[in-house]
Design an enzyme around this catalytic site. Structure first.
Site, short mmCIF file in Angstrom:
data_model
loop_
_atom_site.label_atom_id
_atom_site.label_comp_id
_atom_site.label_asym_id
_atom_site.label_seq_id
_atom_site.Cartn_x
_atom_site.Cartn_y
_atom_site.Cartn_z
N VAL A 17 71.35 -82.76 96.73
CA VAL A 17 70.89 -84.04 96.20
C VAL A 17 69.52 -84.40 96.76
CG1 VAL A 17 71.38 -86.51 96.08
CG2 VAL A 17 73.25 -84.86 95.88
N ASP A 35 66.15 -83.67 107.82
CA ASP A 35 67.49 -83.09 107.91
C ASP A 35 67.76 -82.71 109.36
OD1 ASP A 35 69.43 -81.71 105.49
OD2 ASP A 35 69.81 -81.12 107.56
N ARG A 40 67.81 -75.13 108.43
CA ARG A 40 67.54 -75.51 107.05
C ARG A 40 66.09 -75.97 106.91
NH1 ARG A 40 68.11 -75.49 101.57
NH2 ARG A 40 68.28 -77.54 100.64
N THR A 86 79.43 -87.11 101.85
CA THR A 86 80.55 -88.02 102.14
C THR A 86 81.84 -87.26 101.84
OG1 THR A 86 80.13 -88.95 99.93
CG2 THR A 86 79.41 -90.24 101.82
N THR A 121 77.96 -90.69 97.51
CA THR A 121 79.09 -91.26 96.79
C THR A 121 80.05 -91.94 97.77
OG1 THR A 121 78.89 -89.53 95.14
CG2 THR A 121 80.94 -90.79 95.17
N CYS A 261 82.21 -83.45 94.66
CA CYS A 261 82.28 -84.66 93.83
C CYS A 261 83.66 -84.84 93.21
CB CYS A 261 81.22 -84.60 92.74
SG CYS A 261 79.53 -84.68 93.37
N ARG A 332 81.48 -74.53 99.86
CA ARG A 332 82.18 -75.60 100.56
C ARG A 332 83.14 -76.32 99.62
NH1 ARG A 332 77.08 -78.75 102.66
NH2 ARG A 332 76.50 -78.18 100.54
#
Length: 422
Positions: A17, A35, A40, A86, A121, A261, A332
């Protein structure tokens, strides 16, 4: 308050995202992409993106984008956009840890007049009830007096090169009517598909939650149909194709529901409902059906193998694909792990082949034999993910004998060459 061209935006979290968002904003504004994952950050500064959401030139030759893990770089920003994960915990309850830690970080650098926008979210009310108190505590500032908040739920579809960030309509909201307009104008400056200004932060939060819950429930319905049609011995895809000839039939397909999601967000909505004394039935029953599909698929393979005279214990099985969706490296929260674990419980030797998967995401608790290439044949094969590279494979050459079984849960291959489709 109006959007200024010289503002500086911080994007907290550079995953599926945050990275596309940082890149899109950097075309018009100065952006700090932050981050906590130092490896990364190092890779992104070299032009390497394991999520495959950005190319090297976008990352390296971008004077408006600073990618860092140094919190000091956030201090002169005026808009902070939080895009951290989340997840849910092992009890399937919301894990707000990453979100609250990000809020602490932002609170420590927050200044008067700044705006904090959340994209992660959450359940309705989370921004104002859980995040704002953290921002106030670590900043020493008062909400809607010294700083403000917005919420604009992410709608990124990982691996989708057509429906990209700027092509998807964006819901926006703000903690005051004036801030709502600022947030809306900010996103409107980069989103080609336009924006929708929700009347409140809670409405925007709820809209995101039900988008995914609705899809989860629809998929659970066709998954339940697959369980029924399996007992009737008819192909679910055949039934769906026939039913789809009616103009208003919704063309959902059965399968595994994982990722960050659809397989997670309904639990956030259910959690909020339970906090208010209501026990949701439709949402949780749909989750139960979808969570059990991996075990059903593994058992389907075993039953078909037994019917063909195969010995199960010690048999070689191949699972094709381990990511949570096709052509996406993210493993994941993939439900393919449920299939693998169930086959291993039967005593089968399971190989997993996935040329797309990011193997660095495997942890020590996940006992997976991920092979780099297919070098042998198998008594049982499950096509779990519809990667494009799989579609050209002659899957029958992977069978150890005529009694070997192929279960294609994604409908990648013609019915004539597989033993079962979901």
């Amino acid at each position: 308050m109006q959007v200024k061209e010289d503002l500086k935006i911080a994007v907290i979290g550079l995953g599926y995202v945050g990275l596309p968002l940082a890149l899109a904003f950097s075309k018009k504004y100065n952006v700090v992409g932050y981050d906590i994952n130092t490896s990364r950050v190092a890779n992104l500064n070299k032009g390497i993106d394991i999520t495959q959401e950005a190319d090297e030139l976008e990352l390296v030759n971008n004077p408006n984008l600073q990618i860092t893990s140094d919190a000091a770089a956030l201090e002169d920003c005026t808009i902070y956009i939080v895009t951290v994960p989340t997840p849910i915990d092992k009890y399937k309850s919301p894990d707000l840890g990453p979100l609250l830690e990000a809020s602490k970080l932002v609170g420590s650098v927050l200044k008067e007049g700044d705006i904090v926008i959340y994209e992660s979210t959450v359940y309705p009310g989370c921004t104002e009830e859980d995040c704002v108190p953290v921002l106030e505590k670590y900043s020493g500032l008062l909400f809607n007096t010294h700083f403000y908040c917005g919420y604009s739920p992410e709608r990124i579809n990982p691996g989708d090169k057509i429906n990209t960030l700027t092509k998807i309509k964006k819901i926006t909201s703000g903690s005051t009517s004036q801030i709502a307009n600022v947030v809306n104008d900010l996103y409107g400056s980069i989103i080609e598909a336009g924006t929708y200004l929700a009347p409140s932060i809670k409405v925007a939060e709820a809209a995101k939650a039900i988008e995914n819950a609705q899809r989860d429930i629809n998929i659970s319905f066709v998954n339940e149909l697959a369980l029924i049609f399996d007992k009737i011995d008819i192909d679910t895809n055949d039934v769906l194709e026939a039913a789809s000839t009616k103009w208003n039939f919704l063309p959902f397909k059965p399968g595994l529901v994982g990722g960050h999601c659809i397989g997670v967000d309904p639990y956030y909505l259910a959690h909020k409902a339970q906090m208010l004394g209501y026990h949701p039935q439709v949402i949780l029953s749909g989750r139960q059906v979808n969570d059990n599909m991996g075990v059903f698929i593994a058992n389907k393979l075993v039953k078909l193998m037994i019917a063909k005279g195969n010995v199960i214990k010690g048999a070689n099985a191949l699972v094709m694909g381990i990511t949570f969706k096709e052509n996406c490296p993210d493993i994941r929260n993939s439900k393919v792990f449920d299939i693998i674990a169930e086959l291993q419980d039967f005593g089968m030797q399971v190989d997993v082949y996935d040329p797309v998967a990011d193997v660095s995401q495997l942890n020590s608790n996940q006992k997976v034999n991920l092979i780099e290439s297919i070098t042998k044949t198998y008594e049982g094969i499950i096509v779990a993910v519809a990667h494009s590279s799989f579609l050209t494979l002659n899957i029958q050459t992977l069978k150890s004998s005529s009694s070997a079984v192929i279960v294609d849960i994604k409908g990648c291959y013609p019915r004539s060459v597989v033993d079962s489709r979901l």
